[in-house]
Write a protein that holds these residues in place. Structure first.
Motif, PDB file in Angstrom:
ATOM      1  N   ALA A   1      23.543  42.253  52.990  1.00  0.00           N
ATOM      2  CA  ALA A   1      23.259  43.456  52.475  1.00  0.00           C
ATOM      3  C   ALA A   1      23.428  43.472  50.995  1.00  0.00           C
ATOM      4  N   THR A   2      24.353  43.097  50.289  1.00  0.00           N
ATOM      5  CA  THR A   2      24.392  43.035  49.028  1.00  0.00           C
ATOM      6  C   THR A   2      23.197  42.593  48.119  1.00  0.00           C
ATOM      7  N   ALA A   3      22.654  41.367  48.841  1.00  0.00           N
ATOM      8  CA  ALA A   3      21.835  40.631  48.127  1.00  0.00           C
ATOM      9  C   ALA A   3      20.430  41.563  48.178  1.00  0.00           C
ATOM     10  N   VAL A   4      20.089  42.220  49.280  1.00  0.00           N
ATOM     11  CA  VAL A   4      18.943  43.310  49.217  1.00  0.00           C
ATOM     12  C   VAL A   4      19.188  44.132  48.440  1.00  0.00           C
ATOM     13  N   ALA A   5      20.537  44.924  48.379  1.00  0.00           N
ATOM     14  CA  ALA A   5      21.062  45.813  47.423  1.00  0.00           C
ATOM     15  C   ALA A   5      20.673  45.682  45.994  1.00  0.00           C
ATOM     16  N   VAL A   6      21.089  44.657  45.553  1.00  0.00           N
ATOM     17  CA  VAL A   6      20.769  44.373  44.086  1.00  0.00           C
ATOM     18  C   VAL A   6      19.312  44.004  43.954  1.00  0.00           C
ATOM     19  N   GLY A   7      18.662  43.462  44.551  1.00  0.00           N
ATOM     20  CA  GLY A   7      17.484  43.061  44.291  1.00  0.00           C
ATOM     21  C   GLY A   7      16.293  43.957  44.905  1.00  0.00           C
ATOM     22  N   GLU A   8      16.501  44.536  45.725  1.00  0.00           N
ATOM     23  CA  GLU A   8      15.557  45.506  46.550  1.00  0.00           C
ATOM     24  C   GLU A   8      16.012  47.011  46.427  1.00  0.00           C
ATOM     25  N   GLY A   9      16.734  47.255  45.865  1.00  0.00           N
ATOM     26  CA  GLY A   9      17.101  48.846  45.720  1.00  0.00           C
ATOM     27  C   GLY A   9      15.729  49.618  45.200  1.00  0.00           C
TER      28      GLY A   9
ATOM     29  N   GLU B   1      18.311  51.873  28.240  1.00  0.00           N
ATOM     30  CA  GLU B   1      18.926  50.737  28.969  1.00  0.00           C
ATOM     31  C   GLU B   1      20.380  50.817  28.935  1.00  0.00           C
ATOM     32  N   GLN B   2      20.948  51.509  30.052  1.00  0.00           N
ATOM     33  CA  GLN B   2      22.375  52.028  29.680  1.00  0.00           C
ATOM     34  C   GLN B   2      23.077  51.290  30.553  1.00  0.00           C
ATOM     35  N   LEU B   3      22.889  50.538  31.793  1.00  0.00           N
ATOM     36  CA  LEU B   3      23.948  50.084  32.641  1.00  0.00           C
ATOM     37  C   LEU B   3      24.626  49.116  32.071  1.00  0.00           C
TER      38      LEU B   3
ATOM     39  N   ARG C   1      17.450  44.383  35.798  1.00  0.00           N
ATOM     40  CA  ARG C   1      16.509  45.293  36.622  1.00  0.00           C
ATOM     41  C   ARG C   1      16.459  46.578  36.357  1.00  0.00           C
ATOM     42  N   GLY C   2      15.265  47.092  36.116  1.00  0.00           N
ATOM     43  CA  GLY C   2      15.336  48.544  35.957  1.00  0.00           C
ATOM     44  C   GLY C   2      15.837  49.299  34.773  1.00  0.00           C
TER      45      GLY C   2
ATOM     46  N   TYR D   1      25.649  47.193  41.337  1.00  0.00           N
ATOM     47  CA  TYR D   1      25.638  45.799  41.499  1.00  0.00           C
ATOM     48  C   TYR D   1      25.195  45.412  40.179  1.00  0.00           C
ATOM     49  N   LEU D   2      24.261  46.272  39.336  1.00  0.00           N
ATOM     50  CA  LEU D   2      23.825  45.858  38.136  1.00  0.00           C
ATOM     51  C   LEU D   2      24.624  45.914  37.106  1.00  0.00           C
ATOM     52  N   ILE D   3      25.835  46.771  37.247  1.00  0.00           N
ATOM     53  CA  ILE D   3      27.051  46.972  36.420  1.00  0.00           C
ATOM     54  C   ILE D   3      27.731  45.716  36.659  1.00  0.00           C
TER      55      ILE D   3
END
Length: 340
Positions: free
Chosen positions: A23-31, A103-105, A285-286, A304-306
């Motif tokens: 689930a987390t692997a999808v969330a960080v890459g595929e959000g 680009e704030q995170l 990402r993003g 996840y990105l933070i």
């Protein structure tokens, strides 16, 4: 929402990950990005005043921390440098966030990192490394307080955030001419005033880049200027190794090699050439806002990105402090795929 509430909520997201799960692997890459019908808001992001207040509060609480104003932006906002300098002879690492205001995170992550450095757990590390941090370099762009229109930008909420400074200049292309007050402050009052050994320049990229068919959570790159000393580049690659190994082992980070330019006007290159600093670019990402939809990421991956940025900051500071960065294996660069 009060600043403390925002920080607590973001930290809960950033720290509460289940490492290694699908689930987390999808969330960080595929959000989902903006094209996934996400609502892009800025009200969840720290404002300049909230960042400044947070830093002043931590400065009052932390004996090891010192807060310095190194200059002002075009619109007169103070540019803050957070310093942990226990011994000038220690190796020194500089972390730079938000050259691009949208680009704030990485800035949000830096605030978590600063808070963590006030804990007793980090006291030993701070005896062996000097840490310099600029959490919000382009404060005018981050606040959308600029001399040009942002009417086509996509975010909803309290403000827009833009890549450029108030004069519509990309600060990450001003490291030779140094025409903007923000860039001059960095070069004159940080790079020219402190003996910096390493620097990580934290950015965000678009949402669509992939490696091995999967969306990346970020990408890294060492200096690619023809004028960079090979020894400086090699140390940069070692720093990149620390980042890659620590993010990769989380189970949810997916890192590629960034495809970047060779011009010395770019911070990663110009700073390596002019000062002999080993630099690393990390592009998450993003983006938080933009006029071009494929660059903007929805909020579901924010935590996840933070966290990815916190892992980057923490692991590299420790590696410089204990000297393990000096023996980091750089062979992974030979096979690290370029993102497409």
């Amino acid at each position: 929402m009060r600043r403390t509430t925002r920080t607590t909520a973001a930290l809960a997201l950033a720290g509460g990950l289940i490492v290694g799960s699908t689930a987390t692997a999808v969330a960080v890459g595929e959000g989902p990005d903006y094209g996934g019908n996400e609502v892009i808001t800025t009200s969840i992001l720290s404002t300049y005043d909230e960042v400044a207040d947070f830093l002043r509060t931590q400065d009052a609480k932390q004996d090891a921390m010192e807060l310095e104003v190194i200059g002002q932006t075009v619109k007169g906002r103070d540019i803050h440098l957070v310093k942990y300098v226990s011994d000038p002879a220690n190796p020194t690492i500089l972390y730079l966030a938000q050259q691009h205001g949208n680009e704030q995170l990485t800035t949000e992550a830096m605030l978590h990192f600063v808070k963590s450095l006030g804990s007793g757990q980090q006291a030993r590390m701070l005896q062996d490394v000097n840490i310099l941090l600029i959490p919000m370099f382009n404060a005018d762009g981050a606040m959308g307080d600029v001399n040009f229109s942002l009417e086509d930008y996509l975010a909803k909420g309290e403000r827009h955030l833009t890549r450029y400074n108030a004069n519509e200049v990309d600060l990450n292309r001003d490291h030779v001419a140094k025409e903007q007050p923000e860039t001059r402050a960095l070069h004159e009052n940080v790079l020219g005033a402190y003996d910096v050994d390493y620097m990580i320049d934290l950015h965000h990229q678009g949402t669509q880049s992939r490696v091995d068919g999967d969306l990346v959570s970020g990408s890294i790159l060492y200096p690619t200027s023809p004028g960079a000393d090979p020894a400086v580049v090699e140390r940069s690659k070692r720093l990149g190794s620390v980042v890659y190994q620590n993010v990769d082992r989380t189970g949810w980070g997916h890192i590629g090699k960034y495809v970047g330019g060779t011009a010395d006007t770019i911070g990663r290159n110009g700073i390596a050439v002019e000062y002999g600093v080993s630099t690393l670019l990390f592009e998450m990402r993003g983006m938080s806002d933009h006029e071009y939809a494929p660059y903007v990421l929805g909020q579901k991956s924010n935590g996840y990105l933070i966290r990815q940025s916190v892992v980057t900051l923490t692991s590299t500071a420790k590696a410089v402090a204990d000297g393990s960065v000096e023996t980091a294996d750089t062979s992974f660069w030979d096979t690290l795929p370029e993102q497409d």
